[in-house]
Design a protein around this motif. Sequence first.
Motif, PDB file in Angstrom:
ATOM      1  N   LEU A  32       4.670   1.824  -8.033  1.00 43.68           N
ATOM      2  CA  LEU A  32       5.922   2.469  -6.674  1.00 43.68           C
ATOM      3  C   LEU A  32       7.225   2.112  -7.886  1.00 43.68           C
ATOM      4  O   LEU A  32       6.721   1.516  -8.844  1.00 43.68           O
ATOM      5  CB  LEU A  32       6.387   0.732  -6.130  1.00 43.68           C
ATOM      6  N   SER A 119      16.009  -3.478  -4.095  1.00 45.36           N
ATOM      7  CA  SER A 119      15.505  -3.838  -3.299  1.00 45.36           C
ATOM      8  C   SER A 119      16.342  -4.993  -3.491  1.00 45.36           C
ATOM      9  O   SER A 119      15.778  -5.420  -1.847  1.00 45.36           O
ATOM     10  CB  SER A 119      13.879  -3.235  -3.917  1.00 45.36           C
ATOM     11  N   PHE A 173       7.637   1.199   2.064  1.00 45.39           N
ATOM     12  CA  PHE A 173       8.579   0.970   0.799  1.00 45.39           C
ATOM     13  C   PHE A 173       9.793   1.918   0.516  1.00 45.39           C
ATOM     14  O   PHE A 173      11.240   0.912   0.286  1.00 45.39           O
ATOM     15  CB  PHE A 173       7.853   1.721  -0.184  1.00 45.39           C
TER      16      PHE A 173
END
Length: 183
Positions: A32, A119, A173
């Motif tokens: 990621l 995030s 995600f």
Amino acid sequence: APVDLFISASERHMEQLIPRGLINAGSVLPILTNTLVLITPTSMDLGVKEFDDLTDDEVRRIAVAFPESVPAGKYAQETLLRFGLWEKLRDKFVFAKDVRQVLSYVESGNVEAGIVYKSDAKRSSKVRIAVEANPLWHAPIVYPTGVVASSDHIQEAEDFMDYLQTAETEAIFMQYGFALWEK
């Protein structure tokens, strides 16, 4: 805890586990990435639209994680250094122990701005993203994953790593501010 797969928020931390025999070195791969963002409280109407705006008088305090120990703080420092802002803003910094604390300072309005991961910002309705940092402004933000050396389920862990790289998981995600690492 008995685990089979480890995903780290830091390449450096993963690299420390390999020579100790805790992670199978051949299994480690980046999975990621994230984006560094400058945030402001939704409760304040600030004109912050770029990193240079942090020098404005309306921005009195800026929350940043400690760059010596927190990857997001290091990326923030690299970005601000790139624009010659680190020293100019030093008196405005409120250092935090981690990104969650930076987010909390901004959410509460105790600071006018903070630098966190996308995030983290997406988790909160109390902050707005003022600027997304260009990934070229700092070292790559990478989340590596690896199979735990003591795992009794190595094949299953590897299969799960493969699953984490599919279009199905990419959509999840992305919903939370992450992106799959480009191979």
